[in-house]
Design an enzyme around this catalytic site. Sequence first.
Site, PDB file in Angstrom:
ATOM      1  N   LEU A  71       0.818  -1.216   0.000  1.00 47.89           N
ATOM      2  CA  LEU A  71       0.000   0.000   0.000  1.00 47.89           C
ATOM      3  C   LEU A  71       0.852   1.267   0.000  1.00 47.89           C
ATOM      4  CD1 LEU A  71      -2.872  -0.987   2.472  1.00 47.89           C
ATOM      5  CD2 LEU A  71      -2.860  -1.094  -0.023  1.00 47.89           C
ATOM      6  N   ARG A  72       2.137   1.142   0.333  1.00 47.07           N
ATOM      7  CA  ARG A  72       3.029   2.302   0.248  1.00 47.07           C
ATOM      8  C   ARG A  72       3.192   2.758  -1.207  1.00 47.07           C
ATOM      9  NH1 ARG A  72       6.222   3.207   4.905  1.00 47.07           N
ATOM     10  NH2 ARG A  72       6.259   1.483   6.403  1.00 47.07           N
ATOM     11  N   ARG A  91      -2.239   4.815   0.368  1.00 42.58           N
ATOM     12  CA  ARG A  91      -3.206   3.998   1.096  1.00 42.58           C
ATOM     13  C   ARG A  91      -2.619   3.464   2.400  1.00 42.58           C
ATOM     14  NH1 ARG A  91      -8.582   4.507  -0.321  1.00 42.58           N
ATOM     15  NH2 ARG A  91      -8.473   5.461  -2.373  1.00 42.58           N
ATOM     16  N   HIS A 161     -13.039  -3.312  -4.849  1.00 40.54           N
ATOM     17  CA  HIS A 161     -11.865  -3.370  -3.983  1.00 40.54           C
ATOM     18  C   HIS A 161     -12.236  -3.863  -2.591  1.00 40.54           C
ATOM     19  CE1 HIS A 161     -13.336   0.712  -2.875  1.00 40.54           C
ATOM     20  NE2 HIS A 161     -12.829   0.412  -1.706  1.00 40.54           N
ATOM     21  N   ARG A 246     -14.659  16.517  17.272  1.00 38.92           N
ATOM     22  CA  ARG A 246     -15.826  16.967  18.038  1.00 38.92           C
ATOM     23  C   ARG A 246     -16.984  15.997  17.882  1.00 38.92           C
ATOM     24  NH1 ARG A 246     -17.678  21.672  20.390  1.00 38.92           N
ATOM     25  NH2 ARG A 246     -19.940  21.942  20.333  1.00 38.92           N
ATOM     26  N   ARG A 275     -17.147  16.404   1.853  1.00 32.21           N
ATOM     27  CA  ARG A 275     -16.884  15.258   0.976  1.00 32.21           C
ATOM     28  C   ARG A 275     -17.285  15.579  -0.459  1.00 32.21           C
ATOM     29  NH1 ARG A 275     -20.163  11.588  -1.172  1.00 32.21           N
ATOM     30  NH2 ARG A 275     -19.347   9.535  -1.750  1.00 32.21           N
ATOM     31  N   HIS A 279     -14.974  15.882  -3.970  1.00 35.26           N
ATOM     32  CA  HIS A 279     -15.255  15.215  -5.238  1.00 35.26           C
ATOM     33  C   HIS A 279     -15.260  16.218  -6.395  1.00 35.26           C
ATOM     34  CE1 HIS A 279     -16.209  10.932  -4.581  1.00 35.26           C
ATOM     35  NE2 HIS A 279     -16.423  11.311  -3.336  1.00 35.26           N
ATOM     36  N   TYR A 283     -11.171  15.261  -6.645  1.00 36.41           N
ATOM     37  CA  TYR A 283     -11.249  13.914  -7.216  1.00 36.41           C
ATOM     38  C   TYR A 283     -11.699  13.924  -8.681  1.00 36.41           C
ATOM     39  CZ  TYR A 283     -11.514  12.900  -2.157  1.00 36.41           C
ATOM     40  OH  TYR A 283     -11.295  12.857  -0.808  1.00 36.41           O
TER      41      TYR A 283
END
Length: 491
Positions: A71-72, A91, A161, A246, A275, A279, A283
């Site tokens: 994952l590195r 990841r 995945h 929080r 989020r 996107h 993304y």
Amino acid sequence: MILELGDNKFPRAMGLCRDVHDQAFTLSQSATGHVFQERTHTKCMHDNVHRSIYVDALSLRFVDTEQFQRLRDVRQLGLCHMVYPGAVHTRFEHSLGTYYLADQAISRIKNFQGDELGIERSDVKVVKLAGLLHDIGHGPFSHVFDNEFLPKILPGEKWSHEQMSVDMIDYIVDLHHIDLDSSDVRRIQEMILASSVPVSCQSSREKRFLYDIVANGRNGIDVDKFDYIERDTRACGIGNGFNYARLMENMRVMDDEICYRAKEAKNVYNLFVTRADLHRTVYTHPKVKAMELMVADAFLLADNYMGISKQIRSPEEFWKLDDTILKAIETADQHELQAAQQLVLRLRRRQLYQFCNEYSVPRDMLDHFKNVTPKDIVCSQTRSGVELKEEDICVVNQKIDLTRGQEDPVQSVSFFQDYESHEKFKIPKDRISHLLPAFFLDRIVRVYSKKPELVEVVSEAFENFQVKTYGVKTQVHGTPNGKKKKRTPSF
């Protein structure tokens, strides 16, 4: 001195003597993060988001395998670093961060409600491992592999995945002889798949709330999002209005569901809105998507020779795939890879697929929307003298929502008033703020030309398609009238 934890106040003598104040002492240690945990068999890893992450001995058995270390070499944000230079995290870091937050979440619930909920050490163990291993099945450049490459090379193939992560866990446990009960392995795998399994199929599970910590299929609030939102916004240098710490401080399990204090309702909205902003601005950035399309096409051209798609059939082969495959294609001597190498060379020289235009699907057409295809654009061409071909065009049908399509995701979240109350409830949006989103879904159609000389023709055909589909040309966001402007370097 008064020690305050949530709504609880404990008188505290200077020096933190461990006598009649054991309850307050225990809670304070949870709040400061495992200060008095056994450290003999743990390893401390320093993270730029969460600072010190202590990994226990069992989790280290997974971390110190070639399958996890892979994952590195899998970037968290695929090709976003080509536009946002700081987005080079992997990841590996995200998996450790999710492990840390899963540990924080279950430890807090256990400290406050452990006896009431019957939380055992095995519950803590499986939640932490689910956080650690939830992304171990990601392919090269993360979502580029499963969203762009596989649907083209294997149309109709139901590969994810998440399922590969599940298969990889079985493979690692067997290969490395990790002492883990089969029942615990099964629970870890179910937690990883929780977000893709209908809630109705999970209602019979014992301690259902445990399955909402890492991948929440009930309302989308989970520690996976907590980590990647914080990590990605920092790496890209963009704003983050969401405060995960929080929210975690104000959670409580009621009726087998993780609920949040009512005063955190706006913070919950900020989670979903941040989020969606990621996107839209990161993304699915137009140039990021152009490069993703090019890498996917390079994989397609190289697949017959390198057998990339065949490696998804078993974990034994899949773990050998990572981002270095692009360099392997680029530097190979084989003649069979020449076409793929030319595409990678274009990517390196920033000679990208050209963004022509995009539009947002009108709201009243969303229910009947069908994905636009290159054939639709070709059939809308009216200019003579130039022949458009489907292989010259890329169409991206992008959905950006707050995790629940056209529905308000916060209406799936339960809240409580304070720690003395025993009822959970939903909060109508208009009781929170009148400045919240009025709509929760965007569908954006974006068109690219693979050849720079066809940009004007593709743009014109795209506009013709809009008129034919919607009666009028919708608002577009590209170059006016589809005319190609002078190319300047863009980062």
